[in-house]
Design a protein around this motif. Structure first.
Motif, mmCIF file in Angstrom:
data_model
loop_
_atom_site.group_PDB
_atom_site.id
_atom_site.type_symbol
_atom_site.label_atom_id
_atom_site.label_comp_id
_atom_site.label_asym_id
_atom_site.label_seq_id
_atom_site.Cartn_x
_atom_site.Cartn_y
_atom_site.Cartn_z
ATOM 1 N N GLN A 30 3.323 3.954 -4.280
ATOM 2 C CA GLN A 30 4.258 4.742 -3.493
ATOM 3 C C GLN A 30 3.810 4.830 -2.032
ATOM 4 O O GLN A 30 4.620 4.699 -1.104
ATOM 5 N N LEU A 31 2.511 5.041 -1.802
ATOM 6 C CA LEU A 31 2.005 5.140 -0.431
ATOM 7 C C LEU A 31 2.226 3.839 0.324
ATOM 8 O O LEU A 31 2.699 3.840 1.478
ATOM 9 N N ILE A 32 1.925 2.721 -0.315
ATOM 10 C CA ILE A 32 2.109 1.425 0.340
ATOM 11 C C ILE A 32 3.598 1.137 0.548
ATOM 12 O O ILE A 32 3.998 0.557 1.568
ATOM 13 N N SER A 33 4.431 1.571 -0.375
ATOM 14 C CA SER A 33 5.875 1.366 -0.226
ATOM 15 C C SER A 33 6.424 2.051 1.020
ATOM 16 O O SER A 33 7.363 1.555 1.648
ATOM 17 N N GLN A 34 5.849 3.199 1.389
ATOM 18 C CA GLN A 34 6.391 3.968 2.510
ATOM 19 C C GLN A 34 5.604 3.788 3.811
ATOM 20 O O GLN A 34 6.145 4.016 4.893
ATOM 21 N N ALA A 35 4.328 3.387 3.713
ATOM 22 C CA ALA A 35 3.501 3.296 4.913
ATOM 23 C C ALA A 35 2.955 1.897 5.167
ATOM 24 O O ALA A 35 2.300 1.668 6.193
#
Length: 338
Positions: free
Chosen positions: A287-292
């Motif tokens: 999720q973190l990589i998907s958004q950042a």
């Protein structure tokens, strides 16, 4: 790590290599060694002006030469080789890109056959001004010119593949090779999984600069004088695909066709790497990589395409140092190098 020996390797034209695998080493290095490698451009220095059409002055498969390989002592399959790029200096005050028939992202190729006519073969010459930090683009059919930032990079760097394979230097894959990403600039540490005894590191194909994707298939190709430092990281988690680290980011590299598979490889690797470094749940890391995250494209013209998955360290929750902080050690070791 050793105290760090220093040497310079400058191959003759006959000593350049055109494969990863199938070559005997040109020198031995150890963890902690800092050394200088002279590399040629992808044309082997044969294209020097608009009249030197690559199809006339170069011959397949003698394109994209590399210097090496270098045998890294104590490197064994299952280890990881950290390669820190301390500096990349253009060896000449000019660089050359070109267009080729049936090569590049915006033309018919053997993989995407159509009835359109081939592109014209044409060579551009860029003047390089290291003092000003610029390369000068000049159109061939008008008087337009513009100064672009000088941003040297290494297009091709890797180790021998596994299973006694020999791969042409124009191919990027799990062992590195023709990655063609502008992220391989000075200050970057590249992590490569070791597949054979001694790793057998080789590099070449310098670029004065390259747009993401390398759309026409050729960057501003240059010979370089490149300063490197290496470290063998024993055992631990395997490095299945090339990884990069800078002071501010970590990145994973995927190479495949179609491009979406290269994207998946890179992002799967960065997700699991981030989860491991930060002790995050895998889906939380996803999720973190998907958004950042970011996805810089290396090339969309080589036998395999290259794409990266990147995330800034500032977004990570107190990550453990990657590879026991090899990037910081090697950066410190090479400070002040030419």
């Amino acid at each position: 790590m050793s105290s760090g020996s220093h040497f310079t390797y400058r191959p003759t034209r006959d000593e350049l290599a055109y494969t990863f695998g199938g070559r005997i080493p040109v020198a031995h290095v150890r963890s902690g060694d800092v050394f200088i490698v002279h590399t040629e451009d992808c044309f082997g220095g044969r294209v020097r002006g608009p009249a030197d059409l690559p199809s006339q002055v170069c011959a397949m498969p003698y394109l994209n030469p590399v210097s090496g390989p270098f045998f890294v002592e104590d490197a064994e399959p299952g280890d990881t080789l950290a390669v820190h790029i301390a500096s990349i200096v253009p060896a000449r005050d000019w660089g050359v890109p070109a267009t080729f028939p049936y090569f590049g992202a915006l033309t018919s190729t053997p993989h995407t056959a159509t009835l359109q006519p081939p592109l014209d073969e044409r060579v551009w010459v860029y003047h390089i001004d290291p003092t000003a930090g610029t390369v000068r683009y000049c159109a061939t059919s008008s008087d337009h010119s513009v100064e672009l930032p000088l941003d040297p990079m290494i297009g091709t760097i890797g180790v021998d593949p596994a299973a006694m394979e020999t791969r042409a230097t124009i191919v990027p894959d799990y062992y590195g090779g023709n990655l063609d990403t502008p992220q391989l600039r000075a200050g970057t540490t590249l992590y490569l999984g070791v597949n054979v005894h001694g790793a057998l590191l080789a590099l070449g194909d310098g670029h004065a600069r390259q747009g993401e994707g390398e759309a026409c298939g050729v960057a501003v190709e240059i010979a370089t004088v490149t300063t490197l430092a290496v470290e063998v990281i024993k055992g631990g988690l395997p490095t299945a695909w090339p990884r990069l680290e800078t002071d501010t980011a970590i990145m994973s590299v995927g190479c495949a066709r179609p491009l979406e598979d290269a994207y998946r490889i890179a992002h799967q690797d960065l997700t699991t790497w981030t989860a491991d470094l930060c002790r995050l749940d895998t889906l939380d890391a996803y999720q973190l990589i998907s958004q950042a995250g970011r996805a810089p494209i290396g090339n969309v013209c080589d036998p395999n395409y290259t794409i990266l998955a990147a995330i800034d360290k500032a977004h990570l929750p107190q990550p453990q140092p990657a590879y026991a902080d090899a990037h910081a050690r090697l950066r410190s070791l090479t400070q002040g190098q030419p």
